[in-house]
Design a protein around this motif. Structure first.
Motif, PDB file in Angstrom:
ATOM      1  N   PRO A  31      -0.860  -3.705 -18.851  1.00  0.00           N
ATOM      2  CA  PRO A  31      -1.345  -4.977 -19.434  1.00  0.00           C
ATOM      3  C   PRO A  31      -2.229  -4.758 -20.653  1.00  0.00           C
ATOM      4  N   LEU A  32      -3.062  -3.726 -20.637  1.00  0.00           N
ATOM      5  CA  LEU A  32      -3.909  -3.441 -21.796  1.00  0.00           C
ATOM      6  C   LEU A  32      -3.062  -3.064 -23.001  1.00  0.00           C
ATOM      7  N   PRO A  56      -4.479 -14.803 -24.998  1.00  0.00           N
ATOM      8  CA  PRO A  56      -4.924 -13.421 -25.217  1.00  0.00           C
ATOM      9  C   PRO A  56      -6.020 -13.224 -26.267  1.00  0.00           C
ATOM     10  N   ALA A  91      -1.315  -6.058 -24.382  1.00  0.00           N
ATOM     11  CA  ALA A  91      -2.227  -6.969 -25.075  1.00  0.00           C
ATOM     12  C   ALA A  91      -2.549  -6.460 -26.480  1.00  0.00           C
ATOM     13  N   THR A  97     -12.745  -6.122 -25.278  1.00  0.00           N
ATOM     14  CA  THR A  97     -11.464  -6.315 -24.605  1.00  0.00           C
ATOM     15  C   THR A  97     -11.694  -6.427 -23.106  1.00  0.00           C
ATOM     16  N   ARG A 104       2.326 -11.433 -20.448  1.00  0.00           N
ATOM     17  CA  ARG A 104       2.087 -11.177 -21.863  1.00  0.00           C
ATOM     18  C   ARG A 104       1.851 -12.488 -22.621  1.00  0.00           C
ATOM     19  N   THR A 164      -6.682  -9.408 -21.390  1.00  0.00           N
ATOM     20  CA  THR A 164      -5.442  -8.822 -20.893  1.00  0.00           C
ATOM     21  C   THR A 164      -5.015  -9.528 -19.618  1.00  0.00           C
TER      22      THR A 164
END
Length: 486
Positions: free
Chosen positions: A181-182, A349, A185, A121, A345, A341
């Motif tokens: 954001p993490l 991704p 995601a 990630t 959104r 991320t």
């Protein structure tokens, strides 16, 4: 003069009933008993079901040049990839008919593995997140998923019978909304990637628990066959058509623009000026097409039907394939999927390297959905590639090579589909969904969007086609016996 020997006469007598049968079941009729609009999975399964029930005087009108619908293959770098439907599930307690057909055809697949994505990630800038931080976000997402499944069953119980809410509303009830954001995601990966639309759009009551995975199993089969996933509906078509190219009951490039109907039958007009009459029509167009102006119904469909059509969702799930001169990403066990991320959104991704599916191909696939997919469709291929490359440089550094080629399909802009698959929006009741699949006089409707449990899946399309055809056969039986539903 040709003399028939005894073996020749015996062979002719053996083949004659079969030849007569093919001739009798393949009329080039402008007035068949049933017209099927669309030769995707649901249209083909409906046609086969009618044929198997003895209704052989049918006509399939397909807008494109092939059987398959949203099962569509394409070539990039010498490899066949799926622009549309790509997966089917297995390993569950309920047999998956699509898996059974795929097994008969020895359809080539790989088993999708997202299990180690917490180690893959990436930050918007600055490389990988520490795995333990991603696992914390992932565990929180699993907790939300479990809560959603349990609370959905509560809403669906006879004791409660509460109105529907969105998946986002359930997250609010739990009090653990993804904020960073993490977290967003990871939330995207576990919800929006499956539904094609975000949690604030999607129904909790009718999406959770996710029946395809529960019934048919957790094993995700990724089709990677040079024949394409479309070989599955083509196989079904070959069971009742003499040919997929010259049987007059299957006509390509026939864009249906108008369906006129009365109590006694239908007239179907196509874009090329052709007109066909029949007793019944089965419309297997996507919910997106039904919401568009491609097909005009005369008279207009009743308001209850139009509301049922207008209120359902057509999601957009777009895949972008990039072929490079060499690999610059990790490969091997536990590296198939990566998560990127971004503060926005859904911005490019979910990445998948395709080394397992196409060894040595040097290909990546990134998936975008919902508004990001619609935004992307307004861009040129060059602009899409530039955006994707900016993301890859954030992930892997500035000195990665440019791709040799790129491939995508604009499902939302395609007038024959207007999206990739359906999604059940929150507040859309079971009663209204029953109306979505209900017939209007001689017009019957089918497609993955009308299946109660497997909407959005190839399995749902297959089973919906069968169910719709059986409904039509049943109604014909009642009519022949003089039985009324009233």
């Amino acid at each position: 003069m040709t003399t028939l020997t005894l073996p020749s006469i015996t062979l002719l007598l053996f083949l004659l009933p079969h030849l007569l049968s093919v001739s009798a079941t393949a009329p080039a009729s402008q007035s068949p008993s049933v017209i099927i609009v669309g030769a995707g999975m649901s249209g083909i399964s409906a046609a086969k079901t009618l044929h198997d029930a003895g209704m052989k005087d049918i006509l399939i009108l397909e807008a494109t040049s092939k059987v398959g619908g949203r099962m569509r293959k394409a070539e990039i770098g010498g490899n066949t990839v799926e622009l549309g439907a790509n997966w089917y599930q297995g390993g569950g307690p309920v047999p998956n008919p699509v898996l059974e057909i795929a097994s008969k055809l020895n359809l080539r697949y790989t088993v999708t593995d997202t299990g180690n994505i917490t180690a893959n990630t990436y930050k918007q800038r600055g490389g990988l997140y520490p795995k333990e931080i991603v696992e914390e976000a992932h565990n929180a997402s699993v907790g939300r998923t479990n809560f959603c499944s349990d609370f959905s069953e509560t809403l669906n119980s006879d004791a409660v019978d509460e109105d529907d809410i969105s998946i986002l509303a359930a997250h609010r009830l739990l009090g653990k909304l993804p904020a960073t954001p993490l977290e967003r995601a990871v939330d995207y990966l576990n919800d929006e990637l499956a539904d094609g639309e975000p949690p604030q759009v999607t129904s909790l009551k009718n999406v959770y628990p996710r029946r395809e995975g529960i019934d048919h199993g957790p094993v995700a089969h990724f089709v990677a066959d040079p024949r394409g996933y479309e070989v599955v509906p083509q196989y079904l078509g070959k069971q009742f058509l003499s040919s997929l190219t010259n049987d007059p009951r299957l006509q390509f490039n026939k864009v249906v623009r108008e369906i006129s109907y009365t109590d006694s039958g239908v007239e179907v007009k196509t874009e090329d000026g052709s007109s066909y009459q029949a007793k019944f029509v089965i419309v297997s167009a996507s919910i997106g097409v039904l919401q568009s102006d491609l097909i005009e119904f005369k008279p207009k469909l009743p308001m209850w039907k139009r509301l049922a059509i207008a209120d359902f969702s057509m999601a957009v799930y777009s895949k972008i394939f990039l072929k490079f001169p060499y690999k610059f990403w990790p490969t091997g066990p536990g590296t198939e999927f990566s998560l990127y991320t971004h503060t926005q959104r859904g911005y490019y991704p979910v990445w998948q390297h395709l080394e397992n599916e196409y060894p040595g191909s040097n290909m990546l696939m990134v998936t975008v959905t919902y508004n990001e997919a619609k935004r992307m469709e307004q861009l040129s291929d060059e602009e899409i590639q530039a955006e994707a490359m900016d993301v890859l440089r954030d992930m892997f550094g500035e000195h990665i090579p440019e791709p040799e080629s790129m491939l995508t399909h604009r499902w939302w802009s395609d007038r024959f589909f207007k999206g990739s698959h359906s999604n059940w929006p929150h507040g859309y009741s079971q009663e209204r969904h029953n109306k979505l699949g209900a017939s209007v006089g001689p017009i019957y409707f089918t497609g993955e969007h009308i299946h109660k449990n497997y909407f959005g899946w190839v399995t749902g399309a297959y089973l919906a086609g069968i169910d719709t055809a059986k409904d039509l056969v049943k109604q014909l039986g009642k009519a022949n016996r003089g039985v009324s539903d009233a």
